[in-house]
Design an enzyme around this catalytic site. Structure first.
Site, mmCIF file in Angstrom:
data_model
loop_
_atom_site.group_PDB
_atom_site.id
_atom_site.type_symbol
_atom_site.label_atom_id
_atom_site.label_comp_id
_atom_site.label_asym_id
_atom_site.label_seq_id
_atom_site.Cartn_x
_atom_site.Cartn_y
_atom_site.Cartn_z
ATOM 1 N N GLY A 1 -36.784 -22.810 27.982
ATOM 2 C CA GLY A 1 -37.713 -22.560 26.885
ATOM 3 C C GLY A 1 -39.164 -22.714 27.311
ATOM 4 N N CYS A 2 -39.438 -23.727 28.097
ATOM 5 C CA CYS A 2 -40.812 -23.969 28.549
ATOM 6 C C CYS A 2 -41.271 -22.869 29.502
ATOM 7 C CB CYS A 2 -40.924 -25.341 29.195
ATOM 8 S SG CYS A 2 -40.579 -26.691 28.038
#
EC number: 1.11.1.24
Length: 170
Positions: free
Chosen positions: A44-45
């Protein structure tokens, strides 16, 4: 808790090159998208940082810079940036002082285990240093497009002298 319409708390943090970013120095110069994320190199990051990097020029056309903050150190940020070809500035908050200042360092439950961590949060700060939008616990997918729309509207509102504040999830 921070509120829309308040001045964004000032801070200085080192980036991946160990150069200091000072939020107060951007007043009068740029709008700032300040996004907090949990950790470098997680799916996600990585998606979020890559999406912001891919659209960095779009933000710049609206007098806006994008900076990401996580508790990772400068070296980890540099490796993350280089591995994924990222262009946004990644700031290191190893002591989590800025994360606490912006109330994003909170209890989290991950795989049934309660621990402290960064809640993925984005702040849109106008050129005067005022928080105009706060987006909490965001999903990386589609997030950048929503943030860009807020910045685009902010630039248009400023051009017309109309300050319309919003709160929401993008």
């Amino acid at each position: 808790m921070l509120q829309i319409g308040e001045m964004a708390p000032a801070f200085s943090l080192p980036d991946a090159e160990m150069e200091v970013f000072d939020l107060a120095a951007e007043r009068g110069r740029h709008h700032v998208v300040l996004y907090f994320y949990p950790r470098d190199n997680t799916p996600g990051c990585t998606r979020q940082a890559a999406d912001f990097s891919d659209h960095e020029e779009d933000f710049a056309r609206h007098d806006c810079i994008v900076v990401g903050v996580s508790p990772d150190d400068c070296l980890t940020h540099a490796e993350f940036r280089d591995q994924h070809g990222l262009s946004v500035r990644l700031l290191s908050d190893v002591e989590r002082e800025v994360c606490r200042l912006y109330h994003v360092w909170q209890p989290r439950e991950v795989d049934g285990v309660k621990k402290m961590g960064v809640v993925r949060t984005t702040f849109v700060i106008d050129k005067e240093g005022v928080i105009r939008h706060m987006l909490h616990d965001v999903s990386p997918r589609g997030h950048v497009a929503g943030v860009f729309e807020l910045v685009r509207k902010l630039q248009t509102e400023n051009a017309h002298g109309n300050r319309q504040e919003q709160r929401g999830n993008a």
